[in-house]
Design a protein around this motif. Sequence first.
Motif, PDB file in Angstrom:
ATOM      1  N   ARG A 109       0.834  -1.200   0.000  1.00 45.70           N
ATOM      2  CA  ARG A 109       0.000   0.000   0.000  1.00 45.70           C
ATOM      3  C   ARG A 109       0.874   1.259   0.000  1.00 45.70           C
ATOM      4  O   ARG A 109       1.781   1.395   0.788  1.00 45.70           O
ATOM      5  N   TRP A 110       0.585   2.137  -0.912  1.00 44.44           N
ATOM      6  CA  TRP A 110       1.250   3.435  -0.910  1.00 44.44           C
ATOM      7  C   TRP A 110       0.300   4.454  -1.497  1.00 44.44           C
ATOM      8  O   TRP A 110      -0.799   4.115  -1.919  1.00 44.44           O
ATOM      9  N   SER A 111       0.687   5.710  -1.502  1.00 44.89           N
ATOM     10  CA  SER A 111      -0.225   6.804  -1.869  1.00 44.89           C
ATOM     11  C   SER A 111       0.264   7.531  -3.117  1.00 44.89           C
ATOM     12  O   SER A 111       0.949   8.548  -3.027  1.00 44.89           O
ATOM     13  N   VAL A 135     -10.362  11.137   0.027  1.00 45.34           N
ATOM     14  CA  VAL A 135      -9.560  10.037  -0.511  1.00 45.34           C
ATOM     15  C   VAL A 135      -9.766   9.961  -2.023  1.00 45.34           C
ATOM     16  O   VAL A 135     -10.906   9.918  -2.491  1.00 45.34           O
ATOM     17  N   HIS A 194      -5.190   7.567  -2.154  1.00 46.71           N
ATOM     18  CA  HIS A 194      -4.358   8.616  -1.554  1.00 46.71           C
ATOM     19  C   HIS A 194      -5.257   9.482  -0.679  1.00 46.71           C
ATOM     20  O   HIS A 194      -6.204  10.106  -1.164  1.00 46.71           O
ATOM     21  N   GLN A 195      -4.961   9.514   0.619  1.00 47.98           N
ATOM     22  CA  GLN A 195      -5.759  10.284   1.570  1.00 47.98           C
ATOM     23  C   GLN A 195      -5.207  11.702   1.683  1.00 47.98           C
ATOM     24  O   GLN A 195      -3.994  11.909   1.647  1.00 47.98           O
ATOM     25  N   HIS A 237      -5.323   1.914  -6.080  1.00 49.92           N
ATOM     26  CA  HIS A 237      -4.580   2.617  -5.045  1.00 49.92           C
ATOM     27  C   HIS A 237      -5.416   3.781  -4.535  1.00 49.92           C
ATOM     28  O   HIS A 237      -6.327   4.256  -5.223  1.00 49.92           O
ATOM     29  N   VAL A 254      -9.273   1.895   2.089  1.00 52.57           N
ATOM     30  CA  VAL A 254      -7.971   1.995   1.426  1.00 52.57           C
ATOM     31  C   VAL A 254      -7.373   0.613   1.185  1.00 52.57           C
ATOM     32  O   VAL A 254      -6.849   0.326   0.100  1.00 52.57           O
TER      33      VAL A 254
END
Length: 200
Positions: free
Chosen positions: A19-21, A155, A129-130, A127, A118
């Motif tokens: 998990r990444w943003s 998000v 992104h917050q 994916h 998420v």
Amino acid sequence: MSPHTATTAAAVHPLLADRWSPRSFDAAHTLGDEELATLLEAARWAPSAYNAQPWRFLVGRRGDTTYLRILDALVPFNREWARTGSLLVAAVAEERVENGVLQHGPVYDTGLSVAQLVLQAEALGLHAHQMSGFDADALRTSLSVPDGFRPLSVVAVGAPAPADLLPPKLRERETAVRERRPGTETFFAHTWGTPLPTRP
């Protein structure tokens, strides 16, 4: 393993390690009804103190009115890249006051709900992104968020796209090595070789 897979000090589930943003999303990707339902169902089944379920979500798919209103509430920096996301979700917590004191549980629980959304996105090959960079008052007004509900985050969800599509400054962030503070500076526990802090 992807180039963004976290180098962890102990083995963790791949959903967590991968998990990444990202900020580069595929502007041609659309989110199907089944995928959307799965994301929201994951959020719905988050842990909740007293089963109060204080979370509410404002959900917009790219091009619809809700999406555009959420996008307009973002700060310019976030608006620049988030516009290519397939989905924008604003998380709102139902605030509670007990004996005149504002309770923090609803904020915590809503964060848990967003975390499940998420991770479900990751499980679907997407994916998320917050963001905290948005105008809460503008969001409240444009989407008629009622009194007693607090906008907490937005998000962006979608399919990742190459970092080359981003402006140079954002591209640098997109390709940077992922880092976290060492466990010895984070967890005050003997298992990490650090004694518990003591008070004088």
